[in-house]
Write a protein that holds these residues in place. Structure first.
Motif, PDB file in Angstrom:
ATOM      1  N   PHE A  24      69.374  50.533  72.147  1.00 54.93           N
ATOM      2  CA  PHE A  24      69.829  49.368  71.398  1.00 54.93           C
ATOM      3  C   PHE A  24      69.848  49.704  69.908  1.00 54.93           C
ATOM      4  N   TYR A  25      70.961  49.399  69.274  1.00 48.58           N
ATOM      5  CA  TYR A  25      71.093  49.574  67.839  1.00 48.58           C
ATOM      6  C   TYR A  25      70.884  48.235  67.147  1.00 48.58           C
ATOM      7  N   LYS A  26      70.593  48.281  65.865  1.00 47.97           N
ATOM      8  CA  LYS A  26      70.520  47.044  65.088  1.00 47.97           C
ATOM      9  C   LYS A  26      71.864  46.340  65.169  1.00 47.97           C
ATOM     10  N   ASP A  27      71.819  45.023  65.201  1.00 53.23           N
ATOM     11  CA  ASP A  27      73.047  44.249  65.274  1.00 53.23           C
ATOM     12  C   ASP A  27      73.575  43.980  63.870  1.00 53.23           C
ATOM     13  N   LEU A  28      74.855  44.293  63.636  1.00 56.23           N
ATOM     14  CA  LEU A  28      75.432  44.151  62.305  1.00 56.23           C
ATOM     15  C   LEU A  28      75.493  42.694  61.860  1.00 56.23           C
ATOM     16  N   GLY A  29      75.894  41.784  62.747  1.00 63.67           N
ATOM     17  CA  GLY A  29      75.958  40.373  62.383  1.00 63.67           C
ATOM     18  C   GLY A  29      74.595  39.839  61.961  1.00 63.67           C
ATOM     19  N   ALA A  44      86.929  37.899  60.701  1.00 61.63           N
ATOM     20  CA  ALA A  44      85.936  37.185  61.490  1.00 61.63           C
ATOM     21  C   ALA A  44      84.783  36.717  60.620  1.00 61.63           C
ATOM     22  N   HIS A  45      84.165  35.623  61.031  1.00 64.26           N
ATOM     23  CA  HIS A  45      82.934  35.184  60.378  1.00 64.26           C
ATOM     24  C   HIS A  45      81.793  35.363  61.374  1.00 64.26           C
ATOM     25  N   ILE A  46      80.577  35.306  60.882  1.00 69.04           N
ATOM     26  CA  ILE A  46      79.417  35.512  61.734  1.00 69.04           C
ATOM     27  C   ILE A  46      79.058  34.195  62.426  1.00 69.04           C
ATOM     28  N   LYS A  95      81.191  29.824  55.351  1.00 67.85           N
ATOM     29  CA  LYS A  95      81.147  31.089  56.066  1.00 67.85           C
ATOM     30  C   LYS A  95      82.036  32.118  55.383  1.00 67.85           C
ATOM     31  N   ILE A  96      81.518  33.316  55.218  1.00 60.86           N
ATOM     32  CA  ILE A  96      82.269  34.418  54.625  1.00 60.86           C
ATOM     33  C   ILE A  96      83.127  35.069  55.705  1.00 60.86           C
ATOM     34  N   TYR A  99      70.892  39.094  68.115  1.00 57.84           N
ATOM     35  CA  TYR A  99      72.226  39.443  67.632  1.00 57.84           C
ATOM     36  C   TYR A  99      72.982  38.194  67.194  1.00 57.84           C
ATOM     37  N   ALA A 100      73.995  38.431  66.379  1.00 60.26           N
ATOM     38  CA  ALA A 100      74.890  37.373  65.917  1.00 60.26           C
ATOM     39  C   ALA A 100      76.314  37.933  65.988  1.00 60.26           C
TER      40      ALA A 100
END
Length: 138
Positions: A2-7, A110-112, A23-24, A123-124
């Motif tokens: 499992f990797y860190k989640d970017l969102g 996309a937005h988170i 939201k960005i 995760y997000a």
């Protein structure tokens, strides 16, 4: 692995909303789609890994059936029909359709979304609002 989640990382860094609380919109370029996971009827996700500097992150993109159809516009009709048939066949539950050839999305906007937690991860997902897919003619 499992990797860190970017969102989720972006949320932790305050990169999900601007100073006004809006939201960005994030942009991702030349994104290859290798599989499509069916979350629920007419709603999908794609998960991939993305390297940023020396770190690899997991990135999930959630999208509607409307966005899926835009993705499919860039590939030949026979492949479109096959993918839609595969999705129809496996749409019960949380299922995945692996693509024979990736669909390359030139630009994803996309937005988170909201944060999800399970026993393995936090995760997000990025919620896709617009895409510009590369066609085979480009």
């Amino acid at each position: 692995m499992f990797y860190k989640d970017l969102g989720y990382e972006y949320i932790q860094q305050g990169l999900d909303r601007n100073a006004n609380g809006e939201k960005i919109m994030h942009h991702f370029y030349d994104v290859p789609i290798y599989n499509i996971d069916i979350i629920k009827n007419n709603y999908f996700t794609t998960i991939l890994n993305k390297q940023i500097d020396d770190e690899i992150y997991a990135v999930s993109f959630d999208y509607s059936g409307e966005i899926l159809l835009k993705m499919l516009e860039s590939i030949p009709k026979t492949q479109q029909k096959q993918i839609l048939s595969d999705i129809e066949r496996v749409k019960v539950g949380n299922r995945k359709v692996d693509l024979v050839f990736p669909i390359v999305i030139h630009c994803i906007q996309a937005h988170i979304g909201e944060i999800y937690r399970n026993i393995n991860e936090i995760y997000a997902p990025f919620i896709i609002k617009e895409i510009n897919a590369k066609s085979e003619k480009e």
